[in-house]
Design a protein around this motif. Structure first.
Motif, PDB file in Angstrom:
ATOM      1  N   GLY A  56       0.764  -1.239   0.000  1.00  0.00           N
ATOM      2  CA  GLY A  56       0.000   0.000   0.000  1.00  0.00           C
ATOM      3  C   GLY A  56       0.793   1.285   0.000  1.00  0.00           C
ATOM      4  O   GLY A  56       0.222   2.359   0.226  1.00  0.00           O
ATOM      5  N   ASN A  57       2.101   1.242  -0.266  1.00  0.00           N
ATOM      6  CA  ASN A  57       2.875   2.482  -0.326  1.00  0.00           C
ATOM      7  C   ASN A  57       2.829   3.043  -1.744  1.00  0.00           C
ATOM      8  O   ASN A  57       2.190   2.497  -2.643  1.00  0.00           O
ATOM      9  N   ASN A  58       3.542   4.150  -1.979  1.00  0.00           N
ATOM     10  CA  ASN A  58       3.490   4.801  -3.281  1.00  0.00           C
ATOM     11  C   ASN A  58       3.962   3.887  -4.404  1.00  0.00           C
ATOM     12  O   ASN A  58       3.380   3.862  -5.496  1.00  0.00           O
ATOM     13  N   ASP A  59       5.030   3.129  -4.149  1.00  0.00           N
ATOM     14  CA  ASP A  59       5.542   2.223  -5.180  1.00  0.00           C
ATOM     15  C   ASP A  59       4.531   1.145  -5.534  1.00  0.00           C
ATOM     16  O   ASP A  59       4.470   0.685  -6.678  1.00  0.00           O
ATOM     17  N   SER A  60       3.737   0.734  -4.569  1.00  0.00           N
ATOM     18  CA  SER A  60       2.776  -0.346  -4.783  1.00  0.00           C
ATOM     19  C   SER A  60       1.513   0.123  -5.499  1.00  0.00           C
ATOM     20  O   SER A  60       0.819  -0.692  -6.113  1.00  0.00           O
ATOM     21  N   CYS A  61       1.213   1.405  -5.404  1.00  0.00           N
ATOM     22  CA  CYS A  61      -0.072   1.915  -5.888  1.00  0.00           C
ATOM     23  C   CYS A  61       0.065   2.892  -7.051  1.00  0.00           C
ATOM     24  O   CYS A  61      -0.921   3.500  -7.475  1.00  0.00           O
ATOM     25  N   LYS A  62       1.275   3.063  -7.557  1.00  0.00           N
ATOM     26  CA  LYS A  62       1.490   4.068  -8.600  1.00  0.00           C
ATOM     27  C   LYS A  62       0.820   3.655  -9.907  1.00  0.00           C
ATOM     28  O   LYS A  62       0.487   2.486 -10.127  1.00  0.00           O
ATOM     29  N   SER A  63       0.630   4.629 -10.787  1.00  0.00           N
ATOM     30  CA  SER A  63       0.039   4.375 -12.095  1.00  0.00           C
ATOM     31  C   SER A  63       0.846   3.300 -12.829  1.00  0.00           C
ATOM     32  O   SER A  63       2.081   3.284 -12.739  1.00  0.00           O
ATOM     33  N   PRO A  64       0.148   2.361 -13.498  1.00  0.00           N
ATOM     34  CA  PRO A  64      -1.292   2.331 -13.823  1.00  0.00           C
ATOM     35  C   PRO A  64      -2.130   1.468 -12.879  1.00  0.00           C
ATOM     36  O   PRO A  64      -3.212   1.028 -13.264  1.00  0.00           O
ATOM     37  N   VAL A  65      -1.658   1.204 -11.670  1.00  0.00           N
ATOM     38  CA  VAL A  65      -2.355   0.274 -10.768  1.00  0.00           C
ATOM     39  C   VAL A  65      -3.813   0.661 -10.542  1.00  0.00           C
ATOM     40  O   VAL A  65      -4.719  -0.162 -10.762  1.00  0.00           O
ATOM     41  N   PRO A  66      -4.127   1.910 -10.097  1.00  0.00           N
ATOM     42  CA  PRO A  66      -5.543   2.221  -9.839  1.00  0.00           C
ATOM     43  C   PRO A  66      -6.407   2.183 -11.094  1.00  0.00           C
ATOM     44  O   PRO A  66      -7.585   1.807 -11.026  1.00  0.00           O
ATOM     45  N   ASP A  67      -5.832   2.559 -12.237  1.00  0.00           N
ATOM     46  CA  ASP A  67      -6.604   2.529 -13.486  1.00  0.00           C
ATOM     47  C   ASP A  67      -6.965   1.102 -13.872  1.00  0.00           C
ATOM     48  O   ASP A  67      -8.096   0.820 -14.296  1.00  0.00           O
ATOM     49  N   ILE A  68      -6.023   0.185 -13.717  1.00  0.00           N
ATOM     50  CA  ILE A  68      -6.300  -1.219 -14.040  1.00  0.00           C
ATOM     51  C   ILE A  68      -7.297  -1.808 -13.050  1.00  0.00           C
ATOM     52  O   ILE A  68      -8.189  -2.579 -13.421  1.00  0.00           O
ATOM     53  N   ALA A  69      -7.176  -1.430 -11.768  1.00  0.00           N
ATOM     54  CA  ALA A  69      -8.140  -1.904 -10.760  1.00  0.00           C
ATOM     55  C   ALA A  69      -9.554  -1.489 -11.145  1.00  0.00           C
ATOM     56  O   ALA A  69     -10.507  -2.282 -11.024  1.00  0.00           O
TER      57      ALA A  69
END
Length: 312
Positions: free
Chosen positions: A253-266
């Motif tokens: 859940g840190n910045n490296d784990s959640c950076k783009s494109p992660v939220p877009d794919i989710a």
């Protein structure tokens, strides 16, 4: 507004040769829930998804209880307390534990650290590694201590190295060799994770969420791998047939784990809400796929609670 409290291990006894798991006892869990009830109103996953904007814009402090990793103790020891207090939580699971019946790498590391001193484990890993990956930069050291702030410095560096600097293939290859000298994998899978029957019950109550398939840091993966991690667990939960509205908790859940494109794919996969581990209260205007969460230790009733340090 929305405050989210997250839990992992819940046990009566955390004693071990080298204690390294920071959880809560059932008594501590119940006491904290009672403290949280004094400062807000508990909410469940269904209402959160259906009324997210109204919740974030409200002056009421809505509180969501979450668990990561799908551990059996969360159901056996945690759910009776939640039922007693008439609270519904979200249990974020990794589907690899059920589909492939394997122990997550993160839990292999946790369990090994209970049996092996940190510096000895580091030396064992170094001896097994063919990569020259042990030099952490000053920025890495800073990030390690910031992210693993409940650990001593050496332990924080060990976990940061394995979870963020090594590739998933490197970590798997090294840790599996050590793990098999100390544990039986099948026994750990059966003892550590919830049963399918327990998952079915939670699914019927819309209390399941995705923690991805393998518990790797999504931001370090290729887009195709990110999609597979998210789709696999969503499809697994959907297979129970209860038309769950599923949220996602990003591993680490840190910045490296959640950076783009992660939220877009989710979002493309079908998740309307995602949780990071950035600490803070959520207000109107937040990105729904990047909501903040507190570790339970940081909130009222937690071991490290200091009101003046909470993000408002």
């Amino acid at each position: 507004m929305l405050t989210v409290s997250n839990y992992h291990y819940i046990r009566e006894d955390f004693s071990a040769p080298y204690p390294s798991i920071f959880g809560v006892t059932p008594t501590e869990f119940e006491n904290q829930l009672c403290e949280l009830a004094k400062i807000g109103e508990f909410i469940n996953q269904s209402r959160l998804i259906n009324d997210i904007d109204a919740i974030l814009s409200s002056s009421i402090n809505y509180i969501l209880i979450t668990f990561d990793d799908g551990l059996k103790e969360q159901y056996v020891l945690g759910k009776p307390i939640l039922d007693k207090l008439k609270i519904q939580a979200v249990y974020f699971i990794n589907s690899i534990n059920y589909i492939e019946k394997v122990v997550s790498q993160v839990h292999k590391i946790h369990l090994l650290r209970l049996q092996i001193p940190t510096l000895m484990l580091l030396k064992m890993i170094e001896n097994l590694s063919s990569e020259n990956s042990f030099d952490l930069s000053q920025e890495d050291l800073k990030n390690a201590k910031l992210f693993y702030r409940y650990d001593d410095f050496d332990s924080a560096c060990l976990k940061y190295l394995l979870n963020f600097k090594f590739t998933k293939d490197q970590t798997t290859k090294i840790i599996d060799v050590i793990f098999d000298d100390y544990y039986n994998r099948s026994t750990v899978v059966n003892d550590l994770y919830m049963t399918n029957a327990q998952l079915v019950e939670l699914s019927s109550l819309n209390m399941l969420g995705s923690h991805t398939h393998s518990h790797f840091s999504l931001g370090l993966l290729k887009s195709s791998e990110i999609r597979k991690e998210l789709e696999t667990t969503k499809n697994f939960i959907d297979s129970f047939g209860h038309k769950n509205l599923i949220t996602v908790s990003y591993p680490y859940g840190n910045n490296d784990s959640c950076k783009s494109p992660v939220p877009d794919i989710a979002l493309e996969v079908g998740h309307k809400i995602g949780f990071t581990f950035e600490r803070g209260v959520n207000h109107f205007g937040e990105n729904h796929l990047l909501l903040k969460r507190y570790d339970c230790n940081d909130l009222i009733g937690g071991k490290n609670y200091q009101e003046k340090l909470l993000w408002k």
